[in-house]
Motif scaffolding. Structure first.
Motif, mmCIF file in Angstrom:
data_model
loop_
_atom_site.group_PDB
_atom_site.id
_atom_site.type_symbol
_atom_site.label_atom_id
_atom_site.label_comp_id
_atom_site.label_asym_id
_atom_site.label_seq_id
_atom_site.Cartn_x
_atom_site.Cartn_y
_atom_site.Cartn_z
ATOM 1 N N THR A 19 0.154 15.633 -8.914
ATOM 2 C CA THR A 19 0.534 14.497 -9.566
ATOM 3 C C THR A 19 1.952 14.044 -9.528
ATOM 4 O OG1 THR A 19 -1.373 15.309 -11.230
ATOM 5 C CG2 THR A 19 0.416 13.581 -11.869
ATOM 6 N N GLU A 20 2.959 15.059 -9.567
ATOM 7 C CA GLU A 20 4.386 14.664 -9.603
ATOM 8 C C GLU A 20 4.505 14.194 -8.047
ATOM 9 O OE1 GLU A 20 6.572 17.985 -10.447
ATOM 10 O OE2 GLU A 20 8.405 17.372 -9.168
ATOM 11 N N ARG A 21 4.120 14.744 -7.136
ATOM 12 C CA ARG A 21 4.141 14.083 -5.725
ATOM 13 C C ARG A 21 3.765 12.811 -5.667
ATOM 14 N NH1 ARG A 21 5.679 16.622 -0.774
ATOM 15 N NH2 ARG A 21 5.859 15.104 0.743
ATOM 16 N N ARG A 22 2.438 12.462 -5.930
ATOM 17 C CA ARG A 22 1.862 11.292 -6.017
ATOM 18 C C ARG A 22 2.919 10.133 -6.656
ATOM 19 N NH1 ARG A 22 -3.284 14.019 -5.883
ATOM 20 N NH2 ARG A 22 -3.377 14.107 -8.025
ATOM 21 N N VAL A 23 3.209 10.547 -7.989
ATOM 22 C CA VAL A 23 3.873 9.742 -8.578
ATOM 23 C C VAL A 23 5.174 9.211 -8.094
ATOM 24 C CG1 VAL A 23 5.314 9.401 -10.844
ATOM 25 C CG2 VAL A 23 3.008 10.329 -10.943
ATOM 26 N N ALA A 24 6.013 10.383 -7.229
ATOM 27 C CA ALA A 24 7.253 10.026 -6.585
ATOM 28 C C ALA A 24 6.992 9.179 -5.399
ATOM 29 C CB ALA A 24 7.815 11.393 -6.031
ATOM 30 N N ILE A 25 5.781 9.471 -4.876
ATOM 31 C CA ILE A 25 5.514 8.673 -3.623
ATOM 32 C C ILE A 25 5.136 7.128 -4.074
ATOM 33 C CG2 ILE A 25 3.763 8.222 -1.782
ATOM 34 C CD1 ILE A 25 3.671 11.052 -1.422
ATOM 35 N N GLY A 26 4.538 7.043 -5.109
ATOM 36 C CA GLY A 26 4.188 5.697 -5.733
ATOM 37 C C GLY A 26 5.421 4.954 -6.263
ATOM 38 N N ARG A 27 6.455 5.599 -6.760
ATOM 39 C CA ARG A 27 7.477 4.832 -7.252
ATOM 40 C C ARG A 27 8.580 4.606 -5.838
ATOM 41 N NH1 ARG A 27 9.581 9.328 -11.888
ATOM 42 N NH2 ARG A 27 7.973 8.543 -13.290
ATOM 43 N N ALA A 28 8.423 5.208 -4.854
ATOM 44 C CA ALA A 28 9.184 5.004 -3.625
ATOM 45 C C ALA A 28 8.594 3.866 -2.738
ATOM 46 C CB ALA A 28 9.133 6.495 -2.604
ATOM 47 N N GLU A 30 6.940 1.449 -4.373
ATOM 48 C CA GLU A 30 7.143 0.206 -5.393
ATOM 49 C C GLU A 30 8.668 -0.308 -5.404
ATOM 50 O OE1 GLU A 30 4.215 1.629 -8.970
ATOM 51 O OE2 GLU A 30 6.177 1.271 -9.540
ATOM 52 N N ALA A 31 9.478 0.668 -5.110
ATOM 53 C CA ALA A 31 10.768 0.362 -4.914
ATOM 54 C C ALA A 31 11.342 -0.390 -3.627
ATOM 55 C CB ALA A 31 12.047 1.580 -5.105
ATOM 56 N N SER A 32 10.233 0.316 -2.581
ATOM 57 C CA SER A 32 10.740 -0.290 -1.136
ATOM 58 C C SER A 32 10.242 -1.692 -1.147
ATOM 59 C CB SER A 32 9.806 0.412 -0.247
ATOM 60 O OG SER A 32 9.816 -0.224 0.953
ATOM 61 N N HIS A 33 8.799 -2.096 -1.761
ATOM 62 C CA HIS A 33 8.157 -3.445 -1.830
ATOM 63 C C HIS A 33 9.331 -4.287 -2.534
ATOM 64 C CE1 HIS A 33 4.836 -2.465 0.304
ATOM 65 N NE2 HIS A 33 4.199 -1.529 -0.561
ATOM 66 N N ALA A 34 9.689 -3.972 -3.952
ATOM 67 C CA ALA A 34 10.546 -4.662 -4.396
ATOM 68 C C ALA A 34 11.603 -5.305 -3.764
ATOM 69 C CB ALA A 34 10.772 -4.058 -5.801
ATOM 70 N N THR A 35 12.352 -4.236 -3.293
ATOM 71 C CA THR A 35 13.512 -4.455 -2.262
ATOM 72 C C THR A 35 13.369 -5.603 -1.180
ATOM 73 O OG1 THR A 35 14.453 -2.196 -2.712
ATOM 74 C CG2 THR A 35 15.347 -3.473 -0.842
ATOM 75 N N LEU A 36 12.155 -5.200 -0.596
ATOM 76 C CA LEU A 36 11.749 -6.414 0.659
ATOM 77 C C LEU A 36 11.641 -7.743 -0.068
ATOM 78 C CD1 LEU A 36 11.180 -7.040 3.431
ATOM 79 C CD2 LEU A 36 8.856 -6.142 3.184
ATOM 80 N N ASN A 37 10.971 -7.770 -1.160
ATOM 81 C CA ASN A 37 10.441 -8.883 -1.622
ATOM 82 C C ASN A 37 11.684 -9.591 -2.173
ATOM 83 O OD1 ASN A 37 7.700 -8.916 -1.406
ATOM 84 N ND2 ASN A 37 7.274 -7.895 -3.281
ATOM 85 N N LEU A 135 8.238 6.899 4.428
ATOM 86 C CA LEU A 135 6.866 7.005 3.450
ATOM 87 C C LEU A 135 5.786 7.737 4.269
ATOM 88 C CD1 LEU A 135 6.268 6.622 0.685
ATOM 89 C CD2 LEU A 135 5.508 4.451 1.239
ATOM 90 N N GLU A 136 5.442 7.387 5.559
ATOM 91 C CA GLU A 136 4.209 7.805 6.139
ATOM 92 C C GLU A 136 4.648 9.403 6.386
ATOM 93 O OE1 GLU A 136 0.625 7.956 7.606
ATOM 94 O OE2 GLU A 136 1.629 6.131 6.640
#
Length: 198
Positions: A19-28, A30-37, A135-136
């Motif tokens: 769960t901790e790993r999935r949350v960290a990857i999800g945050r990364a 979201e941050a990556s998409h927000a930066t690009l947008n 991320l991949e």
């Protein structure tokens, strides 16, 4: 991550780690998409401002004087080319925004502000691609860790099954051995009791 590579014997600990790993990857992500947008929006706004400035400048020059018609025509040729480049860039950025980063790059030829903007934007796209690749790789590591943990968990379950079977066999052998020993002892006593002594 270090815990993820070790064999986790506690299923709750394994679930918490995943769960901790999935949350960290999800945050990364979201941050990556927000930066690009945000970068795409800022680039589109900047291109629109440049387009407005060139339009205003062209209007002012064409109204200034009929005597400067030759200069106005020259400016239209140069400025119009720049404006068309800005418009093309804005359309490309809009296309990329709508298709969530299609990997297209802006043309960056020349030595002016528009080319500088295009180069910086292309650099941001390269950074985004690097983040996506990282991320991949993290996802691949997570999959490998999950497979290793699943395999370890299955081995532990199999070992527990074998231990239970061994305990059952020992219990059955014990239960058969006790009455057999009692019967043997009683038969030995009977044989000695019934044997005549001469």
């Amino acid at each position: 991550l270090t815990q993820g590579r070790a064999e986790v014997q506690n299923p709750e600990e394994y679930k918490a780690l995943m769960t901790e790993r999935r949350v960290a990857i999800g945050r990364a992500q979201e941050a990556s998409h927000a930066t690009l947008n945000a970068t795409l929006n800022e680039s589109a706004d900047y291109a629109n401002r440049i387009e407005e400035r060139f339009g205003s400048l062209w209007f002012a020059v064409t109204l200034a004087s009929a005597a400067l018609l030759l200069e106005g025509a020259l400016f239209w040729r140069v400025g119009g080319g720049l404006v068309s480049r800005v418009v093309d860039m804005a359309r490309t950025v809009q296309t990329m925004t709508n298709s969530a980063g299609s990997g297209a790059r802006l043309p960056a030829e020349g030595d002016d502000e528009i080319t500088t903007l295009a180069r910086r934007f292309n650099g941001l796209l390269d950074q985004q691609a690097e983040r996506a690749a990282a991320l991949e790789r993290a996802n691949a590591e997570l999959r490998a860790t999950t497979e290793a943990l699943t395999s370890s968990q299955q081995r532990l379950v199999d070992a527990d099954k074998l231990a239970v079977i061994g305990q059952l066999a020992a219990g059955v052998a014990h239960e058969i051995n006790n009455p057999t020993a009692a019967v043997r002892a009683n038969l030995e006593w009977l044989r000695e009791s019934l044997t005549p002594t001469f």
